[in-house]
Design an enzyme around this catalytic site. Structure first.
Site, PDB file in Angstrom:
ATOM      1  N   ASP A 437       0.814  -1.214   0.000  1.00 27.43           N
ATOM      2  CA  ASP A 437       0.000   0.000   0.000  1.00 27.43           C
ATOM      3  C   ASP A 437       0.849   1.266   0.000  1.00 27.43           C
ATOM      4  O   ASP A 437       0.713   2.135  -0.879  1.00 27.43           O
ATOM      5  CB  ASP A 437      -0.917  -0.021   1.227  1.00 27.43           C
ATOM      6  CG  ASP A 437      -1.967   1.079   1.223  1.00 27.43           C
ATOM      7  OD1 ASP A 437      -1.605   2.258   1.087  1.00 27.43           O
ATOM      8  OD2 ASP A 437      -3.160   0.762   1.367  1.00 27.43           O
ATOM      9  N   LEU A 465      -5.129   2.228  -0.237  1.00 30.22           N
ATOM     10  CA  LEU A 465      -5.122   1.449  -1.478  1.00 30.22           C
ATOM     11  C   LEU A 465      -5.440  -0.016  -1.232  1.00 30.22           C
ATOM     12  O   LEU A 465      -6.056  -0.664  -2.087  1.00 30.22           O
ATOM     13  CB  LEU A 465      -3.775   1.599  -2.177  1.00 30.22           C
ATOM     14  CG  LEU A 465      -3.400   3.035  -2.556  1.00 30.22           C
ATOM     15  CD1 LEU A 465      -2.130   3.046  -3.391  1.00 30.22           C
ATOM     16  CD2 LEU A 465      -4.530   3.738  -3.307  1.00 30.22           C
ATOM     17  N   ASP A 466      -5.028  -0.579  -0.096  1.00 28.34           N
ATOM     18  CA  ASP A 466      -5.435  -1.948   0.208  1.00 28.34           C
ATOM     19  C   ASP A 466      -6.952  -2.058   0.216  1.00 28.34           C
ATOM     20  O   ASP A 466      -7.528  -3.013  -0.322  1.00 28.34           O
ATOM     21  CB  ASP A 466      -4.892  -2.370   1.582  1.00 28.34           C
ATOM     22  CG  ASP A 466      -3.464  -2.883   1.512  1.00 28.34           C
ATOM     23  OD1 ASP A 466      -3.015  -3.263   0.419  1.00 28.34           O
ATOM     24  OD2 ASP A 466      -2.790  -2.898   2.556  1.00 28.34           O
ATOM     25  N   VAL A 467      -7.620  -1.081   0.840  1.00 32.77           N
ATOM     26  CA  VAL A 467      -9.082  -1.124   0.927  1.00 32.77           C
ATOM     27  C   VAL A 467      -9.709  -0.847  -0.433  1.00 32.77           C
ATOM     28  O   VAL A 467     -10.571  -1.613  -0.896  1.00 32.77           O
ATOM     29  CB  VAL A 467      -9.583  -0.132   1.993  1.00 32.77           C
ATOM     30  CG1 VAL A 467     -11.103   0.002   1.930  1.00 32.77           C
ATOM     31  CG2 VAL A 467      -9.147  -0.593   3.383  1.00 32.77           C
TER      32      VAL A 467
END
Length: 608
Positions: A437, A465-467
């Site tokens: 991320d 960004l992971d989410v």
């Protein structure tokens, strides 16, 4: 094993048309997703009507009911009455400002429209799921999806919210601090490694104090969970004592990775304009199974009832994507290593299970498989033979090395939707760093876009960004499933954190390409302090609200909000402690607790 032929990339909404109405901040991103999926705009957007709700209508569907629609609003009626009316106030109310601000020790707004971007993906998911249910003959599960931006905001902080309601405290200190580091020549950079030996080797090469190196590892390791990293100041001082080349050499020698923070202008110059995912149907493919098409055969309601998702995910991106598919009614079977996922024990816990793990994995069935074992790999292939979706986020090349890539599993299930959620996609970035991320934020200009002008760029320690990558992964799977229904072929689906970064910075990149200032102006989305807390004005009212609050003396939050309402200005209280959300009147009855006692956010969509 021979690879199945792959047709030219196709899109599930090719040949359909759409219209949108409502506020551009909601309708615009949604229209962008429909275009990426192949639909064409019938007319330009209609900004008239309800200023708080957008509507999209798809036309040209086969059958007597030739259209479908979805709606999205900023907030539920109760939250809207309490000032939640736009991106800024959603970020304030749902805790996004609180989590993003942990590095600085005070709430701060994201200068990107994160909640609206997430909502556009979720609304598109709901529409695709409804179309898929209709195509499978599950008419009872094919209602019109409706999405609230504030519920999307709760979803994106769900891991942090779950941790706030755990039975124990955090494993690492919640205190201000964190990357990026600054080299002697002023270069801002991110550092990444998952190996404590590489961490220590990097800092030893730069002659950092040994006690600071030891003390810094734990906050560095847990920054993904806590959204802050209170490093010893000696580590920042060590970085500032060395030039960028010396720092790169230390990283190369130790096995750690460093990445210079890129500007939005740099990213705009190299951006290829690609979609955030690719869909590649297999050929010749096979018959799509119809034995589970009826939702009556599945125990869970929802448009994906009767479908099976096989998930081999770790950390956030793939597990979140599978979690969303489960919320839509699919049965999710999670592949875990022998002994179970070690992240089940990551503190803080609820009833002995990691609260963060529960936020992403509750309701899934687990099967333990040793992917290093040939016999267990055959077991995994057998499970894939009976699944609709196989989803993973293993390291690049790992699936092919194991004989579990799309080419391999197509041999046992030619109608499988094979989904990979990765870091960088394929071939879009030359010599990319580790696909995590914060490194992707650094490399793509998100670190600059997240903060307004006049502030030092810094990737958010909230896992933006992971989410968002997990949301895009679920959207891509749904697009692949719908495309499979239209073509009869299995589909290879690839999504990435890079795609999430470009989606999040799309407006900023457009401004950069147009020669405008790419970053938002100084002071953008800065909450206003009150005697007992903080308030956040709506973006359109921020300039007028600031002098009112500062000029009325030491007002409480309620008094400041009342003073602004009396002047026709919209604002809401800033949530500073996520544990308070459970009893927040703006979300009355929305946040529940699961069987383990962990806080659970509501589904982001309803189908009516």
């Amino acid at each position: 094993m021979a690879s199945p032929a792959v047709t030219q990339t196709a899109r599930p909404l090719d040949g359909l048309r759409f219209t949108t109405s409502g506020p551009p901040a909601l309708a615009g991103p949604l229209a962008g997703h429909l275009r990426l999926l192949g639909a064409a705009a019938d007319t330009g957007p209609d900004a008239t009507g309800d200023p708080t709700t957008a509507r999209v209508t798809l036309a040209g569907l086969p059958g007597p009911q030739d259209s479908a629609a979805a709606t999205v609003a900023w907030a539920s009626p109760e939250a809207a009455r309490r000032g939640v009316t736009d991106e800024a106030t959603v970020q304030a109310a749902t805790g996004i400002m609180a989590v993003h601000g942990r590095r600085d020790g005070l709430p701060r707004g994201l200068a990107v429209d994160y909640a609206a971007a997430a909502t556009a993906v979720l609304t598109t998911q709901g529409l695709l799921a409804a179309l898929l249910a209709r195509a499978r003959g599950c008419e009872g599960a094919a209602g019109q999806p409706h999405t609230y931006v504030d519920r999307a905001g709760l979803l994106v902080v769900s891991q942090y919210l779950a941790a706030s309601g755990a039975d124990e405290g955090e494993a690492a200190e919640l205190a201000p601090g964190g990357p990026p580091f600054t080299a002697a020549d002023g270069t801002l950079f991110e550092l990444e490694t998952l190996d404590p030996g590489a961490w220590a080797g990097f800092w030893r090469a730069l002659e950092a104090p040994a006690d600071a190196v030891r003390a810094g590892w734990r906050p560095f390791q847990f920054r993904y969970a806590t959204a802050c990293a209170p490093f010893p100041q000696a580590l920042h001082a060590t970085a500032r004592a060395h030039g960028w080349q010396r720092i790169r050499d230390a990283a190369a020698a130790s096995g750690a990775e460093v990445c210079r923070l890129r500007t939005l202008e740099e990213r705009a110059a190299e951006d290829d304009g690609a979609a955030p995912w690719t869909l590649a149907p297999y050929g010749p493919g096979g018959r799509v199974r119809t034995d589970k098409a009826s939702s009556a055969l599945a125990p869970a309601p929802g448009p994906l009832a009767g479908m099976t998702v096989l998930e081999a995910g770790r950390r956030v991106q793939a597990p979140l994507a599978a979690h969303l598919l489960g919320l839509l009614g699919a049965e999710v079977v999670r592949i875990e290593p022998p002994g179970g996922d070690p992240l089940r024990g990551m503190p803080p816990a609820c009833s002995g299970i990691s609260a963060r793990w529960l936020a992403l994995n509750r309701g899934k069935h687990a099967v333990e498989i040793d992917i290093k074992s040939p016999a267990d790999r055959l077991r995994l292939a057998a499970l894939a033979a009976g699944a609709d979706v196989f989803l993973h986020n293993w390291a690049p090349g790992k699936a092919a090395e194991l004989g579990l890539d799309s080419a391999d599993l197509a041999q046992v299930n030619p109608a499988l939707v094979y989904a990979y959620t990765g870091g960088w996609g394929t071939g879009r970035i030359a010599d990319p760093p580790m696909g995590t991320d914060f490194m992707v934020q650094a490399r793509t200009g998100v670190g600059e876009a997240a903060r307004p002008e006049g502030e030092v760029p810094a990737p958010s320690l909230m896992t933006l960004l992971d989410v968002l990558g997990g949301l895009l992964g679920a959207e891509a799977v749904l697009a692949g499933l719908l495309l499979r229904e239209r073509t009869g072929r299995g589909v290879r689906v690839d999504s990435s954190l890079l795609g999430a970064a470009d989606l999040l910075t799309a407006s900023a990149l457009l401004r950069a390409r147009s020669g405008e200032r790419s970053r938002r102006p100084a002071g953008f989305r800065t909450p206003l302090r009150t005697a007992d807390g903080w308030i956040a004005p709506a973006d359109a009212d921020a300039r007028a609200a600031a002098p009112v609050v500062r000029g009325l003396g030491d007002l409480t939050t309620e008094d400041a909000l009342r003073a602004l309402r009396d002047r026709g200005l919209a604002a809401t209280a800033v949530t500073t402690d996520l544990a308070d959300l459970h009893h927040d009147p703006r979300f009355s009855g929305s946040i529940s607790r699961d069987a383990h006692g962990a806080p659970a956010v509501p589904d982001p969509w309803s189908f009516v």
